[in-house]
Design a protein around this motif. Structure first.
Motif, PDB file in Angstrom:
ATOM      1  N   TRP A  17       0.843  -1.197   0.000  1.00  0.00           N
ATOM      2  CA  TRP A  17       0.000   0.000   0.000  1.00  0.00           C
ATOM      3  C   TRP A  17       0.875   1.243   0.000  1.00  0.00           C
ATOM      4  CZ3 TRP A  17      -5.478   0.760   1.063  1.00  0.00           C
ATOM      5  CH2 TRP A  17      -6.224  -0.418   0.920  1.00  0.00           C
ATOM      6  N   SER A  18       0.447   2.205  -0.804  1.00  0.00           N
ATOM      7  CA  SER A  18       1.159   3.479  -0.819  1.00  0.00           C
ATOM      8  C   SER A  18       0.600   4.360   0.294  1.00  0.00           C
ATOM      9  CB  SER A  18       0.975   4.161  -2.166  1.00  0.00           C
ATOM     10  OG  SER A  18      -0.380   4.566  -2.323  1.00  0.00           O
ATOM     11  N   PRO A  19       1.365   5.384   0.697  1.00  0.00           N
ATOM     12  CA  PRO A  19       0.874   6.321   1.711  1.00  0.00           C
ATOM     13  C   PRO A  19      -0.428   6.987   1.277  1.00  0.00           C
ATOM     14  CG  PRO A  19       3.224   6.625   1.361  1.00  0.00           C
ATOM     15  CD  PRO A  19       2.762   5.645   0.334  1.00  0.00           C
ATOM     16  N   LEU A  25      -7.891   5.440   2.717  1.00  0.00           N
ATOM     17  CA  LEU A  25      -8.630   4.461   3.519  1.00  0.00           C
ATOM     18  C   LEU A  25      -8.910   5.016   4.917  1.00  0.00           C
ATOM     19  CD1 LEU A  25      -9.861   1.661   3.676  1.00  0.00           C
ATOM     20  CD2 LEU A  25      -7.633   0.758   4.367  1.00  0.00           C
ATOM     21  N   ILE A  26      -7.912   5.600   5.508  1.00  0.00           N
ATOM     22  CA  ILE A  26      -8.100   6.174   6.850  1.00  0.00           C
ATOM     23  C   ILE A  26      -9.176   7.242   6.818  1.00  0.00           C
ATOM     24  CG2 ILE A  26      -7.016   7.597   8.620  1.00  0.00           C
ATOM     25  CD1 ILE A  26      -4.368   6.158   7.964  1.00  0.00           C
ATOM     26  N   ASN A  59      -4.892  -4.739  10.243  1.00  0.00           N
ATOM     27  CA  ASN A  59      -3.530  -5.116  10.611  1.00  0.00           C
ATOM     28  C   ASN A  59      -2.550  -3.952  10.675  1.00  0.00           C
ATOM     29  OD1 ASN A  59      -4.091  -7.826  10.896  1.00  0.00           O
ATOM     30  ND2 ASN A  59      -3.567  -8.318   8.782  1.00  0.00           N
ATOM     31  N   TYR A  60      -2.949  -2.812  10.137  1.00  0.00           N
ATOM     32  CA  TYR A  60      -1.946  -1.758  10.070  1.00  0.00           C
ATOM     33  C   TYR A  60      -2.457  -0.361  10.407  1.00  0.00           C
ATOM     34  CZ  TYR A  60       2.554   0.075   8.632  1.00  0.00           C
ATOM     35  OH  TYR A  60       3.794   0.656   8.629  1.00  0.00           O
ATOM     36  N   LEU A  61      -3.623  -0.010   9.921  1.00  0.00           N
ATOM     37  CA  LEU A  61      -4.050   1.382  10.027  1.00  0.00           C
ATOM     38  C   LEU A  61      -4.921   1.688  11.233  1.00  0.00           C
ATOM     39  CD1 LEU A  61      -4.848   2.012   6.249  1.00  0.00           C
ATOM     40  CD2 LEU A  61      -2.768   2.595   7.514  1.00  0.00           C
ATOM     41  N   ARG A  62      -5.516   0.687  11.785  1.00  0.00           N
ATOM     42  CA  ARG A  62      -6.394   0.871  12.943  1.00  0.00           C
ATOM     43  C   ARG A  62      -5.708   1.743  13.985  1.00  0.00           C
ATOM     44  NH1 ARG A  62      -7.693  -4.871  15.052  1.00  0.00           N
ATOM     45  NH2 ARG A  62      -6.369  -4.108  16.703  1.00  0.00           N
TER      46      ARG A  62
END
Length: 314
Positions: A17-19, A25-26, A59-62
């Motif tokens: 995933w790119s920034p 998504l966030i 898995n990552y952004l939460r």
DNA sequence: AAAACCAGCAACCGCGCACCC
DNA sequence: TGGGTGCGCGGTTGCTGGTTT
């Protein structure tokens, strides 16, 4: 099945995933939530499949993700839980707030497996009564409690984290086999190492609650009363107090969402489990004759009183 | 300095389950 | 009841950066 096709769409992007994608998504999740993951990519303007978005978020952004190295306590807990439930990473993760199943799985595969594979210098000779004795004692408790076999894996697993010590009567004390799951019997060094970890550091032993003759399933009203089901009920709602002399014959069941204590044909009580509870220590549930409190930092549910040593560690 | 190797981890895949129609 | 859909889970892959040769 739906998800099997969702990622086959031609436009779907794969790989890291790119920034920018993360940001999209966030922004979408924080403003709209994620009612349906399959709709998220389109609405968020992402060329990913919903499944990929879900994974990235979980898995990552939460925001509640806890990153960084696992602490020793976390490691011990993972080992202990894995000992009990095997590769049920999601279940294990539920006991480690902020950690994901994927993270734990990776950690296990890269670190702990190796660690456990190494021969233990201290081994188990420290406690000569450990394995075979516990095995036979577990077999004994099993023979007296065939219902154990009818409980789901989760219940069995949770049983293994209980250290029940009764001062009286002595025959209600059952030691137990910590390694009866298939996954955990890989080899003796695993077993030794795990026992060593467990015993030396946490001073905890897994256990089987003593056997009940009768099972009753009428929960006291405070059990699981809605949204805050993870939170313990207020003290005043604990109308019934478990008589100390009956405690040793309690049956404990239903560990998935809460612990149920049954101590007579008429009475039982359910206590929500402590997953994600982090703010309260020693919340008192009981009354005069004994006190139940929950030591959240240690993950224990402890029947206790000033005059005895009854306790249960979960 | 560069190639080979290795470890860690993010991401993907496939399966099973639950739910809905 | 059975097919379609969505989600969650565990297993696996493969990329990346660090280390070794």
């Amino acid at each position: 099945m739906g998800q099997h096709t969702c990622c086959n769409q031609q436009k779907v992007k794969r790989g890291l995933w790119s920034p920018e994608e993360d940001e999209k998504l966030i922004r979408y999740i924080t403003t709209h939530g994620y009612g349906s993951w399959s709709e998220v990519p389109e609405k968020a303007g992402l060329q990913r499949c919903g499944k990929s978005c879900r994974l990235r978020w979980i898995n990552y952004l939460r925001p509640d993700i806890r990153r960084g190295r696992f602490t020793l306590d976390e490691e011990k807990l993972i080992i202990t839980l894995h000992e009990a439930v095997g590769n049920r990473w999601a279940h294990i993760a539920s006991h480690l707030p902020g950690r994901t199943d994927n993270e734990i799985k990776n950690y296990w595969n890269s670190w702990i497996k190796k660690k456990l594979r190494k021969p233990s210098p201290i081994a188990t000779s420290k406690n000569p009564s450990t394995h075979s004795e516990q095995t036979s004692q577990f077999a004994y408790s099993l023979s007296n409690n065939p219902n154990i076999l009818n409980q789901d894996l989760n219940a069995n697993a949770t049983h293994q984290f209980h250290n029940i010590q009764f001062t009286t009567p002595p025959d209600s004390l059952f030691m137990f086999e910590t390694n009866f799951t298939k996954e955990s019997t890989e080899n003796q060094s695993n077993l030794d190492q795990t026992n060593q970890f467990f015993q030396e550091t946490t001073q905890c032993y897994s256990g089987i609650w003593s056997v009940n003759q009768q099972h009753c399933s009428q929960p006291i009203p405070f059990s699981n009363n809605g949204e805050n089901s993870n939170y313990l009920p207020p003290l005043e709602s604990m109308e019934n107090v478990v008589p100390l002399e009956l405690l040793h014959s309690c049956n404990i069941s239903n560990f998935e969402e809460h612990v149920t204590l049954d101590w007579s044909q008429q009475n039982s009580a359910s206590f929500p489990l402590w997953d994600q509870l982090q703010q309260t220590d020693d919340q008192v549930l009981g009354g005069e004759e004994f006190v139940l409190h929950q030591d959240l930092s240690m993950g224990m549910l402890i029947p206790n009183s000033s005059s005895n040593e009854h306790h249960l560690e979960l």
